[in-house]
Design a protein around this motif. Structure first.
Motif, PDB file in Angstrom:
ATOM      1  N   VAL A 157       0.895  -0.996  -0.218  1.00  0.00           N
ATOM      2  CA  VAL A 157      -0.021   0.372   0.218  1.00  0.00           C
ATOM      3  C   VAL A 157       0.995   1.160   0.323  1.00  0.00           C
ATOM      4  CG1 VAL A 157      -2.094   0.875   1.728  1.00  0.00           C
ATOM      5  CG2 VAL A 157      -1.821  -1.045   1.613  1.00  0.00           C
ATOM      6  N   SER A 158       1.070   1.737  -0.581  1.00  0.00           N
ATOM      7  CA  SER A 158       1.797   3.247  -0.973  1.00  0.00           C
ATOM      8  C   SER A 158       0.889   4.696  -0.683  1.00  0.00           C
ATOM      9  CB  SER A 158       2.773   2.647  -2.381  1.00  0.00           C
ATOM     10  OG  SER A 158       1.478   3.504  -3.121  1.00  0.00           O
ATOM     11  N   TYR A 159       1.514   5.605  -0.336  1.00  0.00           N
ATOM     12  CA  TYR A 159       1.192   7.161  -0.362  1.00  0.00           C
ATOM     13  C   TYR A 159       2.493   7.938  -0.586  1.00  0.00           C
ATOM     14  CZ  TYR A 159      -0.199  11.282   2.170  1.00  0.00           C
ATOM     15  OH  TYR A 159      -0.574  12.244   2.099  1.00  0.00           O
ATOM     16  N   GLN A 160       2.218   8.356  -1.789  1.00  0.00           N
ATOM     17  CA  GLN A 160       3.205   9.550  -2.007  1.00  0.00           C
ATOM     18  C   GLN A 160       2.362  10.635  -2.408  1.00  0.00           C
ATOM     19  OE1 GLN A 160       3.525   7.906  -6.460  1.00  0.00           O
ATOM     20  NE2 GLN A 160       4.414   6.426  -5.928  1.00  0.00           N
ATOM     21  N   GLU A 161       3.194  12.321  -2.102  1.00  0.00           N
ATOM     22  CA  GLU A 161       3.004  13.275  -1.812  1.00  0.00           C
ATOM     23  C   GLU A 161       4.672  13.801  -2.511  1.00  0.00           C
ATOM     24  OE1 GLU A 161       0.600  15.648  -1.458  1.00  0.00           O
ATOM     25  OE2 GLU A 161      -0.257  14.430  -0.506  1.00  0.00           O
ATOM     26  N   ASN A 162       4.265  14.840  -2.463  1.00  0.00           N
ATOM     27  CA  ASN A 162       5.159  16.417  -2.493  1.00  0.00           C
ATOM     28  C   ASN A 162       4.718  16.957  -0.958  1.00  0.00           C
ATOM     29  OD1 ASN A 162       3.212  18.043  -3.709  1.00  0.00           O
ATOM     30  ND2 ASN A 162       4.089  17.164  -5.304  1.00  0.00           N
ATOM     31  N   HIS A 163       5.982  17.814  -0.994  1.00  0.00           N
ATOM     32  CA  HIS A 163       5.858  19.065   0.299  1.00  0.00           C
ATOM     33  C   HIS A 163       6.982  19.674   1.037  1.00  0.00           C
ATOM     34  CE1 HIS A 163       4.136  20.504   5.029  1.00  0.00           C
ATOM     35  NE2 HIS A 163       5.042  19.737   4.401  1.00  0.00           N
ATOM     36  N   TRP A 164       6.915  20.936   0.844  1.00  0.00           N
ATOM     37  CA  TRP A 164       7.561  21.924   1.443  1.00  0.00           C
ATOM     38  C   TRP A 164       8.249  21.280   2.608  1.00  0.00           C
ATOM     39  CZ3 TRP A 164      10.683  24.745  -1.264  1.00  0.00           C
ATOM     40  CH2 TRP A 164      10.491  25.537  -2.809  1.00  0.00           C
ATOM     41  N   PHE A 165       8.881  21.236   3.044  1.00  0.00           N
ATOM     42  CA  PHE A 165       9.432  20.204   4.528  1.00  0.00           C
ATOM     43  C   PHE A 165      10.388  21.742   5.200  1.00  0.00           C
ATOM     44  CE2 PHE A 165       8.494  16.716   2.896  1.00  0.00           C
ATOM     45  CZ  PHE A 165       8.582  15.674   3.868  1.00  0.00           C
ATOM     46  N   SER A 166      10.124  22.112   5.792  1.00  0.00           N
ATOM     47  CA  SER A 166      10.744  23.377   7.058  1.00  0.00           C
ATOM     48  C   SER A 166      11.066  23.163   8.611  1.00  0.00           C
ATOM     49  CB  SER A 166      10.405  24.647   6.607  1.00  0.00           C
ATOM     50  OG  SER A 166       8.791  24.899   7.318  1.00  0.00           O
ATOM     51  N   ALA A 167      11.215  24.212   9.263  1.00  0.00           N
ATOM     52  CA  ALA A 167      11.358  24.191  10.583  1.00  0.00           C
ATOM     53  C   ALA A 167       9.875  23.955  11.443  1.00  0.00           C
ATOM     54  CB  ALA A 167      12.402  24.642  11.333  1.00  0.00           C
ATOM     55  N   SER A 168       8.657  24.221  10.428  1.00  0.00           N
ATOM     56  CA  SER A 168       7.809  24.748  12.165  1.00  0.00           C
ATOM     57  C   SER A 168       6.931  24.081  10.817  1.00  0.00           C
ATOM     58  CB  SER A 168       7.652  25.955  10.812  1.00  0.00           C
ATOM     59  OG  SER A 168       7.296  26.643   9.592  1.00  0.00           O
ATOM     60  N   SER A 169       7.702  22.906   9.255  1.00  0.00           N
ATOM     61  CA  SER A 169       6.883  22.409   8.413  1.00  0.00           C
ATOM     62  C   SER A 169       7.029  21.717   7.876  1.00  0.00           C
ATOM     63  CB  SER A 169       5.949  22.552   7.495  1.00  0.00           C
ATOM     64  OG  SER A 169       5.125  21.924   6.455  1.00  0.00           O
ATOM     65  N   ARG A 170       7.641  19.942   9.639  1.00  0.00           N
ATOM     66  CA  ARG A 170       9.149  19.252   8.853  1.00  0.00           C
ATOM     67  C   ARG A 170       8.211  17.909   9.055  1.00  0.00           C
ATOM     68  NH1 ARG A 170       9.424  17.349  15.557  1.00  0.00           N
ATOM     69  NH2 ARG A 170      10.792  15.795  14.317  1.00  0.00           N
ATOM     70  N   GLU A 171       6.996  17.413   9.538  1.00  0.00           N
ATOM     71  CA  GLU A 171       6.090  16.397   8.804  1.00  0.00           C
ATOM     72  C   GLU A 171       5.567  16.451   7.788  1.00  0.00           C
ATOM     73  OE1 GLU A 171       2.990  15.942  11.928  1.00  0.00           O
ATOM     74  OE2 GLU A 171       5.272  15.158  12.755  1.00  0.00           O
ATOM     75  N   SER A 172       5.027  15.072   6.975  1.00  0.00           N
ATOM     76  CA  SER A 172       3.827  14.425   5.951  1.00  0.00           C
ATOM     77  C   SER A 172       3.723  13.814   5.967  1.00  0.00           C
ATOM     78  CB  SER A 172       4.348  15.773   4.347  1.00  0.00           C
ATOM     79  OG  SER A 172       3.291  15.633   3.369  1.00  0.00           O
TER      80      SER A 172
END
Length: 136
Positions: free
Chosen positions: A82-97
């Motif tokens: 089962v897979s989950y694919q995503e893109n995300h801007w990671f930063s100190a204030s948004s470090r998880e997705s």
């Protein structure tokens, strides 16, 4: 280029709210997977929740990283998933997705899917950096 990292999580402690994988390096940054076996947020009680976490956010240079990633739950042979694919801007204030509703809990334990083996689940992650940004 994607680098796949695999971990095994033993679900023998029913009181644990979440598990952190060991840190791994992908695209020059340290990451980890975070698994909530009883779910979190909208998945609480009904789904397994799975997230990719930027582990070394305190020393992040540049301050933002745009990444494509894949999280996969596989059987013990690594063939079903089962897979989950995503893109995300990671930063100190948004470090998880990730996904609060990664997979219904009933499928994790269903013998036909062979995900749960000796109380263990097997996960893989791939991270590809697509861009970086610094503050203006």
């Amino acid at each position: 280029m994607d680098t796949w990292w695999m971990t095994r999580v033993r679900l023998n402690n029913r009181k644990v709210n979440y598990y952190d994988s060991r840190e791994f390096t992908a695209a020059g940054y340290k990451w980890k997977m975070q698994l909530y076996p009883k779910g979190i947020d909208s998945g609480t009680g009904s789904h397994l929740s799975l997230y990719l976490v930027l582990a070394d956010f305190a020393s992040l240079t540049p301050p933002k990283i745009y990444a494509d990633y894949s999280l996969v739950l596989s059987n013990e042979l690594g063939t079903n998933g089962v897979s989950y694919q995503e893109n995300h801007w990671f930063s100190a204030s948004s470090r998880e997705s990730g996904s609060a509703n990664f997979i219904p809990l009933r499928f994790c334990v269903e013998p036909a899917y062979k995900y749960l083996v000796k109380d263990c689940l097997f996960f893989r992650a791939a991270v590809t950096i697509r861009g970086i940004a610094s503050t203006l």
